[in-house]
Motif scaffolding. Structure first.
Motif, PDB file in Angstrom:
ATOM      1  N   ILE A  49       0.826  -1.205   0.000  1.00  0.00           N
ATOM      2  CA  ILE A  49       0.000   0.000   0.000  1.00  0.00           C
ATOM      3  C   ILE A  49       0.863   1.259   0.000  1.00  0.00           C
ATOM      4  CG2 ILE A  49      -1.662   1.342   1.366  1.00  0.00           C
ATOM      5  CD1 ILE A  49      -2.929  -1.268   2.233  1.00  0.00           C
ATOM      6  N   THR A  50       1.933   1.248   0.761  1.00  0.00           N
ATOM      7  CA  THR A  50       2.762   2.451   0.911  1.00  0.00           C
ATOM      8  C   THR A  50       4.024   2.442   0.060  1.00  0.00           C
ATOM      9  OG1 THR A  50       4.025   1.530   2.755  1.00  0.00           O
ATOM     10  CG2 THR A  50       1.960   2.669   3.288  1.00  0.00           C
ATOM     11  N   GLY A  51       4.458   1.257  -0.371  1.00  0.00           N
ATOM     12  CA  GLY A  51       5.744   1.166  -1.055  1.00  0.00           C
ATOM     13  C   GLY A  51       6.912   1.203  -0.093  1.00  0.00           C
ATOM     14  N   ARG A  52       6.640   1.223   1.204  1.00  0.00           N
ATOM     15  CA  ARG A  52       7.685   1.256   2.238  1.00  0.00           C
ATOM     16  C   ARG A  52       7.730  -0.094   2.959  1.00  0.00           C
ATOM     17  NH1 ARG A  52       8.056   6.525   4.506  1.00  0.00           N
ATOM     18  NH2 ARG A  52       7.414   8.102   2.973  1.00  0.00           N
ATOM     19  N   VAL A  53       8.888  -0.502   3.390  1.00  0.00           N
ATOM     20  CA  VAL A  53       9.014  -1.717   4.186  1.00  0.00           C
ATOM     21  C   VAL A  53       8.503  -1.441   5.590  1.00  0.00           C
ATOM     22  CG1 VAL A  53      10.604  -3.437   5.123  1.00  0.00           C
ATOM     23  CG2 VAL A  53      11.004  -2.465   2.854  1.00  0.00           C
ATOM     24  N   PRO A  60       8.269   4.424  -5.687  1.00  0.00           N
ATOM     25  CA  PRO A  60       7.745   4.026  -4.375  1.00  0.00           C
ATOM     26  C   PRO A  60       8.094   5.007  -3.268  1.00  0.00           C
ATOM     27  CG  PRO A  60       8.640   2.122  -5.520  1.00  0.00           C
ATOM     28  CD  PRO A  60       8.986   3.327  -6.352  1.00  0.00           C
ATOM     29  N   SER A  61       9.248   5.638  -3.383  1.00  0.00           N
ATOM     30  CA  SER A  61       9.646   6.592  -2.349  1.00  0.00           C
ATOM     31  C   SER A  61       8.831   7.875  -2.401  1.00  0.00           C
ATOM     32  CB  SER A  61      11.136   6.926  -2.490  1.00  0.00           C
ATOM     33  OG  SER A  61      11.391   7.601  -3.718  1.00  0.00           O
ATOM     34  N   GLU A  62       8.099   8.097  -3.504  1.00  0.00           N
ATOM     35  CA  GLU A  62       7.296   9.302  -3.654  1.00  0.00           C
ATOM     36  C   GLU A  62       5.801   9.020  -3.562  1.00  0.00           C
ATOM     37  OE1 GLU A  62       8.358  11.229  -7.252  1.00  0.00           O
ATOM     38  OE2 GLU A  62      10.395  11.726  -6.599  1.00  0.00           O
ATOM     39  N   LYS A  63       5.423   7.781  -3.300  1.00  0.00           N
ATOM     40  CA  LYS A  63       3.996   7.460  -3.219  1.00  0.00           C
ATOM     41  C   LYS A  63       3.360   8.087  -1.992  1.00  0.00           C
ATOM     42  CE  LYS A  63       0.612   3.750  -3.324  1.00  0.00           C
ATOM     43  NZ  LYS A  63       0.354   2.310  -3.492  1.00  0.00           N
TER      44      LYS A  63
END
Length: 648
Positions: A484-488, A537-540
């Motif tokens: 959902i976030t693109g973050r671990v 992903p870092s900008e989502k």
């Protein structure tokens, strides 16, 4: 374009705080009732709008400035239905801000004739065609009975009458601000801006419920024991020096403190905490602050309850410039508190404030000192599965938190359900990001459930001035699923502290792309009817530390379909309002960053040109009405779809 307005007002007690620029300062504590309204506006072309109004009771925190978020402030949702030269994802679909199930669901809103991929309440799909009514009328009637019971029930507080906090002990919906909101939304000057489809659909939904008013009033939670945050004043317990402290609210038109040990709107843990503090100050002879002489130590206390545990995060506001000036009294007091009721305290903080006047918190972040316990209170993100670790919100004493967290969760529910699937969302005055992250999680889960690759929220941008908000936001994001976030997620990240951040920077996977794949990708993009730029992903999910005006003028809302605003009582900053009142410019190229419009002079850029839906949440009815009037009278094409008021 559509505009959804949420206005909240307090029908029961809260502390009034006057916020200054920067981190803000508080006026003298006083419980008071504040009304709020919410609404939904759309642009005349093809979009729709919904208005939600709410009365939200809350405390302001010392870091919330006049340009940062306000508690329970009005949310306006608006849509602009314009063509974006092939760069847009298409016109907005229906606003599905309706509740079919649930004990305190909001009044249903229309389902448009456009295709809806899935319904956020019933989890069913709709095809293109006529409006479809799937509301369970039995649920609506049951909900209406609950609402009528709450609106007519009595709080039954023993302090009512002498306490300056609550303006009503029963019939909490019968307060002046609610009547003012009803008159406002029923006036001819507003009625002419209501979307015609909203009238027809509203009457079709409400036909058997005996409620055909455009503006709704709701009580989203119990009218007792809902307050999970309180800031209270401190005075000497007697004329004898160092005889302990008296804690409560300032009486009307004075700075005499009235104790309220049996307050019915306070969470039980707050009353328990205040009793423990009073006894501890008597035991260790903590000197209370004296306004006339400037002597003494303890000035205010703030209690914040973690709902999952019932424990209290306590902040002791001391009359000192530095922490060492609070000793040895601070150490004695903390030791006695932990000794007398060790299971009550989540954490204890000290805030040093030696300024004159009624400011509860100083504007200097270095005045905050953690004394004992974890740095953050954690609460479930509204809409998250209570039995999983899929979403947490983090609150430190330095950030704003809604006093009625449960009640505000229903506002968050209506906001996320009013956001169309596949939207690009910007939230101004975001605080810790409660509204935006709730919507991100909600739509992400639905997209995953229905295996919709284009579903969910395309990206989310939040902003606010307080740097602590950004830190809380980042922690919340890492508690959510990676898909959902693109973050671990944080619990899956390796290493600790600096090592973890180093791993995050060094372990970015490198994508190896063959020449064949590259050519196929280029051919696919060239043949596609609509260009969809890839999202890093870092900008989502991002957060900008900036005021609302600065964030907008730095391109935070460029490319956004939906704009959520949650301003303080003064309403929208003038630059933000000016941008929203500008007409859509079809000649402005679609861009998601400011450098994409570098060929244009800055004064000619419409920084909200792509916004189709505006969701506005406010705790100040006067500011909401003023801003709403300007939006409706502008040439931007906003229309009003629905209105609901919440008594929080």
């Amino acid at each position: 374009m559509t505009l959804t307005v949420l206005l909240s007002a307090i029908a029961s007690a809260f502390i009034v705080a006057d916020i200054a620029d920067g981190f803000g300062s508080f006026s003298s504590p006083l419980y008071h009732s504040r009304p709020a309204i919410s609404g939904h506006l759309t642009r005349t072309s093809t979009a729709t709008s919904t208005v939600l109004s709410s009365w939200e009771d809350e405390y302001d925190d010392g870091y919330r400035s006049s340009s940062t978020r306000g508690s329970g402030n009005t949310r306006q949702k608006s849509r602009r239905s314009h063509n974006n030269n092939g760069n847009r994802r298409g016109d907005y679909q229906a606003s599905n801000s309706h509740n079919h199930n649930g004990r305190r669901g909001t009044s249903p809103s229309r389902i448009s004739k456009q295709s809806i991929r899935y319904n956020t309440n019933n989890n069913i799909e709709y095809d293109d065609g006529d409006e479809y009514d799937s509301t369970n009328f039995n649920d609506v009637k049951n909900d209406k009975m609950i609402q009528q019971q709450r609106l007519s029930s009595s709080i039954g507080c023993p302090h009512f009458g002498t306490c300056p906090g609550c303006v009503a002990d029963n019939f909490v919906g019968d307060i002046d601000i609610i009547e003012s909101a009803k008159l406002y939304f029923s006036s001819s000057s507003i009625q002419k801006h209501i979307l015609s489809s909203s009238r027809s659909v509203q009457s079709s939904y409400d036909g058997d419920v005996d409620d055909d008013e455009f503006y709704k009033v709701r009580v989203p939670s119990s009218i007792t024991q809902w307050r999970t945050q309180a800031k209270l004043a401190v005075k000497s317990g007697s004329t004898w020096r160092n005889a302990g402290c008296k804690i409560g609210l300032y009486q009307r038109n004075s700075h005499d403190v009235l104790s309220i040990p049996d307050c019915e709107v306070h969470h039980p843990s707050i009353n328990r905490a205040i009793d423990a503090i009073v006894k501890a100050t008597q035991e260790v002879r903590t000197p209370a602050y004296q306004e006339d002489t400037g002597q003494g130590l303890l000035r205010y206390v703030q209690c914040q309850v973690e709902l999952s545990t019932g424990k209290v995060c306590l902040t002791l506001v001391m009359n000192a410039e530095k922490l060492k000036e609070c000793q040895p009294h601070l150490s004695y007091l903390v030791k006695e508190l932990k000794k007398s009721d060790p299971k009550l305290w989540h954490s204890i903080w000290c805030h040093c404030n030696d300024s004159a006047g009624n400011a509860i918190f100083a504007r200097d972040a270095t005045r905050w000192h953690p004394i004992d316990g974890p740095p953050y209170i954690r609460e479930k993100l509204p809409g998250a599965d209570p039995d999983s670790r899929e979403g947490l919100l983090y609150f430190s004493p330095m950030v704003f938190r809604q006093a009625n967290y449960e009640g505000f969760g229903e506002i968050a529910k209506q906001v996320r359900e009013a956001i169309p699937n596949g939207s690009k969302v910007t939230e101004l005055y975001a605080g810790v990001g409660l509204l935006g992250l709730s919507a991100l999680l909600h739509h992400g889960k639905l997209a995953e459930k229905y295996k919709d690759p284009d579903g969910g929220i395309h990206w989310l941008r939040c902003s606010d001035e307080n740097p602590e908000n950004a830190r809380c936001f980042e922690r919340a994001v890492t508690s959510m699923p990676i898909q959902i976030t693109g973050r671990v997620p944080k619990h899956l990240q390796k290493g600790k502290g600096k090592q973890r951040r180093k791993n995050q920077r060094s372990n970015k996977p490198e994508k190896e792309i063959s020449m064949k794949d590259l050519m196929e990708s280029m051919m696919s993009e060239a043949s596609s009817e609509e260009y969809k730029p890839a999202v890093d992903p870092s900008e989502k999910v991002t957060y900008m530390q900036a005021s609302a005006a600065a964030a907008v003028l730095r391109g935070q809302a460029l490319g956004a379909d939906v704009l959520i605003v949650d301003p303080p009582r003064k309403g929208l900053d003038e630059p933000v309002l000016q941008q929203l009142c500008q007409a859509y410019n079809p000649n402005q190229l679609y861009a998601e960053k400011a450098n994409g419009l570098s060929h244009m002079p800055r004064h000619a850029i419409n920084w909200t040109n792509d916004v189709k839906t505006l969701i506005y949440v406010s705790c100040g009815f006067d500011a909401l009405a003023r801003d709403c009037d300007q939006l409706l009278s502008s040439n931007a094409g906003w229309k009003l779809e629905s209105a609901t008021g919440y008594v929080l």
